[in-house]
Design a protein around this motif. Structure first.
Motif, mmCIF file in Angstrom:
data_model
loop_
_atom_site.group_PDB
_atom_site.id
_atom_site.type_symbol
_atom_site.label_atom_id
_atom_site.label_comp_id
_atom_site.label_asym_id
_atom_site.label_seq_id
_atom_site.Cartn_x
_atom_site.Cartn_y
_atom_site.Cartn_z
ATOM 1 N N MET A 225 -11.429 -1.193 0.762
ATOM 2 C CA MET A 225 -10.351 -2.055 0.770
ATOM 3 C C MET A 225 -9.903 -1.962 2.042
ATOM 4 N N GLU A 226 -10.264 -1.286 3.156
ATOM 5 C CA GLU A 226 -9.691 -1.434 4.344
ATOM 6 C C GLU A 226 -10.522 -2.774 5.052
ATOM 7 N N PHE A 284 -8.932 -11.945 -1.010
ATOM 8 C CA PHE A 284 -8.601 -10.650 -0.955
ATOM 9 C C PHE A 284 -6.954 -10.387 -0.745
ATOM 10 N N ALA A 285 -6.247 -11.563 -0.627
ATOM 11 C CA ALA A 285 -4.995 -11.373 -0.322
ATOM 12 C C ALA A 285 -4.101 -10.569 -1.320
ATOM 13 N N ASP A 286 -4.459 -10.458 -2.604
ATOM 14 C CA ASP A 286 -3.825 -9.748 -3.545
ATOM 15 C C ASP A 286 -3.955 -8.107 -3.123
ATOM 16 N N PHE A 287 -5.421 -7.769 -2.845
ATOM 17 C CA PHE A 287 -5.543 -6.507 -2.472
ATOM 18 C C PHE A 287 -4.773 -5.994 -1.213
ATOM 19 N N GLU A 288 -4.628 -6.960 -0.257
ATOM 20 C CA GLU A 288 -4.095 -6.690 0.960
ATOM 21 C C GLU A 288 -2.670 -6.504 0.783
ATOM 22 N N GLN A 290 -1.184 -4.853 -1.467
ATOM 23 C CA GLN A 290 -1.020 -3.744 -2.105
ATOM 24 C C GLN A 290 -1.713 -2.603 -1.269
ATOM 25 N N LYS A 291 -2.006 -3.004 -0.134
ATOM 26 C CA LYS A 291 -2.954 -1.859 1.015
ATOM 27 C C LYS A 291 -2.095 -0.602 0.924
ATOM 28 N N PHE A 292 -0.487 -0.781 0.814
ATOM 29 C CA PHE A 292 0.074 0.594 1.086
ATOM 30 C C PHE A 292 -0.092 1.492 -0.063
ATOM 31 N N ASP A 293 -0.056 0.797 -1.209
ATOM 32 C CA ASP A 293 -0.449 1.694 -2.440
ATOM 33 C C ASP A 293 -1.598 2.354 -2.427
ATOM 34 N N PHE A 294 -2.666 1.946 -2.048
ATOM 35 C CA PHE A 294 -4.056 2.292 -1.919
ATOM 36 C C PHE A 294 -4.014 3.396 -0.711
ATOM 37 N N GLU A 295 -3.360 3.257 0.282
ATOM 38 C CA GLU A 295 -3.328 4.306 1.422
ATOM 39 C C GLU A 295 -2.576 5.391 0.799
ATOM 40 N N LEU A 296 -1.450 5.277 0.088
ATOM 41 C CA LEU A 296 -0.761 6.334 -0.097
ATOM 42 C C LEU A 296 -1.449 7.271 -1.360
ATOM 43 N N PHE A 297 -2.374 6.687 -2.037
ATOM 44 C CA PHE A 297 -3.058 7.708 -2.866
ATOM 45 C C PHE A 297 -4.401 8.009 -2.202
#
Length: 342
Positions: A225-226, A284-288, A290-297
């Motif tokens: 995801m990074e 992968f724009a949709d994953f980008e 939500q990047k903060f949400d992924f990092e938060l968890f």
């Protein structure tokens, strides 16, 4: 003989009974767990078996108030007729209702790229949105396109089929005939090659395999995801390719050494890298987003508090300042840590 036949029939009946009992028991356990889900997501995949019968697989991932995650196969449905978006939706809807899962707790849906799946109007995605609206659901349904499929589609943007066609023809020549295959294996032994046999080349892996691989690579996917780190590599490779620096492309360097510099098309391959980078950014724009949400968890101790939603900023500061919880995170890792948060 008659006694042996009866014995076989009895054992067959017992095995079927035991299998059905286990299925009912597992289904009952999942229903009980589902009562405590505060949110759940679905992954839906349709593939064809050896008899050309469409098989629809539905997977579920649910989380309870203690942030304990449950992942199970929700159901497999044989589809003997059509496989339209309406057909798929009806089967998925039946799985959800049979398990007594509330629609207002469905938060995520992952599908492949087939029109019957991702169609915004008549596909599964569109019909799921309509269903949730009819159920007056207030939560937002986040839709994902399977990462493995996205990677494959990104590769197609390079339009280098002529390379893979040559590889496929060579591999199939070796593997398609038993004599060729045996001779090739003998040749590898004679030259004491450290490499193993060559596998068959297939155009696309089956969708069931894709979902299974997605599950197996779930930890690696979190790292994937990074995307900016990967795109930075692509930018570096593109610049170096334009300059004729092939330090990260040793095979290309060998080819270049064997031919003249003018014969090696640096600009051509640099354009290919540029195309690949643009395709990754687009897909992968949709994953980008939500990047903060992924990092938060994945690591709540490293995220920027100022970028967090206002309703969790104070709690996030208290968490990051708690040395006991930080030590627990370092011990158990990101997957188990949420269950220790007060």
């Amino acid at each position: 003989m008659a006694e042996r036949k009866v014995d076989f029939e009895n054992r067959g009946f017992q095995q079927r009974w035991e299998a059905e009992y286990m299925f009912v028991d597992i289904r009952g356990q999942l229903i009980e767990k589902g009562k405590n889900f505060i949110a759940y997501s679905l992954a839906v995949d349709e593939s064809t078996d050896t008899t050309d019968t469409a098989q629809l697989a539905v997977f579920i991932r649910g989380v309870d108030s203690s942030l304990c995650v449950t992942e199970e196969l929700l159901g497999i449905k044989s589809m003997h007729g059509t496989t339209t978006g309406k057909d798929i939706f009806e089967e998925v809807s039946k799985c959800v209702n049979d398990m007594k899962l509330p629609w207002d707790k469905l938060t995520g849906l992952t599908t492949d790229g087939a029109p019957a799946m991702c169609g915004g109007k008549n596909g599964l995605v569109g019909r799921m949105w309509d269903k949730m609206q009819s159920e007056n659901c207030t939560c937002e349904l986040t839709v994902y396109h399977c990462i493995i499929h996205q990677e494959s589609l990104c590769g197609k943007a390079l339009k280098m089929e002529h390379v893979m066609n040559t590889v496929a023809q060579t591999v199939n020549f070796i593997r398609a005939r038993a004599l060729n295959h045996r001779q090739f294996q003998s040749f590898l032994e004679e030259i004491q090659s450290e490499l193993g046999d060559v596998p068959y080349q297939t155009e696309v892996r089956s969708r069931a395999q894709v979902l299974n691989r997605f599950f197996e690579l779930r930890d690696e996917i979190c790292q994937f995801m990074e995307m900016k780190a990967f795109q930075a590599k692509l930018r570096l490779w593109e610049i170096q390719m334009q300059q004729g620096d092939l330090c990260h492309f040793p095979c290309c360097q060998i080819i270049k050494d064997q031919v003249s510099n003018a014969a090696f098309l640096n600009a051509h391959f640099a354009d290919k890298l540029s195309t690949l980078r643009a395709e990754f950014t687009r897909r992968f724009a949709d994953f980008e987003a939500q990047k903060f949400d992924f990092e938060l968890f994945s690591n709540p101790f490293a995220v920027d508090v100022e970028k967090a939603p206002a309703n969790i900023q104070i709690e996030l500061i208290e968490l990051q300042c708690n040395s006991t919880l930080k030590a627990k995170y370092d011990t158990v890792g990101p997957a188990q840590f949420p269950s220790f948060i007060p």
